[in-house]
Design a protein around this motif. Structure first.
Motif, short mmCIF file in Angstrom:
data_model
loop_
_atom_site.label_atom_id
_atom_site.label_comp_id
_atom_site.label_asym_id
_atom_site.label_seq_id
_atom_site.Cartn_x
_atom_site.Cartn_y
_atom_site.Cartn_z
N THR A 166 0.86 -1.19 0.00
CA THR A 166 0.00 0.00 0.00
C THR A 166 0.89 1.23 0.00
O THR A 166 2.06 1.16 0.35
N LYS A 167 0.29 2.36 -0.37
CA LYS A 167 1.02 3.63 -0.34
C LYS A 167 0.65 4.34 0.96
O LYS A 167 -0.53 4.44 1.31
N LYS A 170 -1.98 6.97 0.68
CA LYS A 170 -3.33 6.46 0.45
C LYS A 170 -3.93 6.00 1.78
O LYS A 170 -5.09 6.30 2.10
N GLU A 174 -7.28 7.43 3.69
CA GLU A 174 -8.40 6.58 4.11
C GLU A 174 -8.70 6.79 5.60
O GLU A 174 -9.86 6.85 6.00
#
Ligand code: DC
Length: 222
Positions: A166-167, A170, A174
């Motif tokens: 995952t970044k 990001k 979220e």
């Protein structure tokens, strides 16, 4: 004894709740897993997240079971093991929508009270409204916080350890979106109870938070 742990996602509530339950021989209730299970049922039945009436019916009709010891918890939805399925990003987003629906909250709060009261030794519950709504008379209430950046970093590390790519930006986005929704919803928003002990875990390791919580519990329940 009832111990309430509230706070935003990623502040360490579930890890610490499990550690406390194990140490004090209490039932551990992950109330977020119940909202997640309803969200998964909504996805499986392909119901629109906007159809609140249908979702409320799904909540009432779903059999949700949380069993096993704190470090080996299993979540069952209508007999199926959904322990891992409820942890996806998609379910997280739908859970945060589902949890804004009053009828869903009413049903799950009722079940949470029943389960907590049924445990002879008592329970540790983690969620957003435990100290304010579910058990306003809990013996000890904690409100765990951490900066959004610290929580995103932890989540990112957890994902990495699980082999999920995952970044960080990001994940941070979220977390901020979910915080906003959880804190601004009309019914039972994420809120610190007046008598909750607030601990900012941003700069603390697990052991430090655990020791601090144990010390607070000892003070309140000599
Ligand atoms: O703690 P979690 O991330 O597993 O929770 C999933 C969602 O359910 C989250 O958006 C907040 C909501 N929730 C809630 O509204 N009330 C609770 N007692 C527990 C979780």
């Amino acid at each position: 004894m009832i111990i309430a742990i509230d706070g935003p996602s990623g502040a360490g509530k579930s890890t610490l709740g499990k550690m406390l339950a194990k140490e004090l021989n209490l039932l551990y209730l992950d109330t977020g897993a119940m909202y997640r299970s309803v969200a998964l049922a909504v996805l499986l039945e392909e119901v629109s997240a906007r159809d609140h009436e249908e979702i409320a019916e799904i909540a009432v009709d779903s059999e949700i079971k949380l069993d096993g010891k704190p470090d080996k918890l299993r979540v069952r939805l209508n007999g199926e093991n959904v322990t891992d399925d409820i942890r996806t990003n998609e379910v997280s987003q739908i859970a945060s929508i589902v949890s804004t629906i009053p009828a869903v909250r009413k049903e799950l709060v009722r079940r949470q009270r029943e389960l907590g009261k049924a445990s002879k030794t008592g329970a540790v519950l983690d969620g957003r409204d435990i100290g304010t709504v579910v058990f306003p008379k809990a013996d000890v209430k904690f409100y765990l916080t951490a900066t959004a950046e610290a929580r995103a970093k932890r989540r990112h590390e957890e994902d990495k350890a699980k082999g999920i790519k995952t970044k960080l930006e990001k994940t941070l986005g979220e977390i901020i979106r979910r915080d906003e929704r959880d804190a601004n919803r009309k019914h039972s928003p994420l809120q610190k109870a007046d008598d909750a002990i607030e601990i900012d875990t941003s700069e603390m390791n697990l052991e430090q938070v655990f020791e601090r919580m144990l010390a607070e519990i000892e003070k309140k329940t000599p």
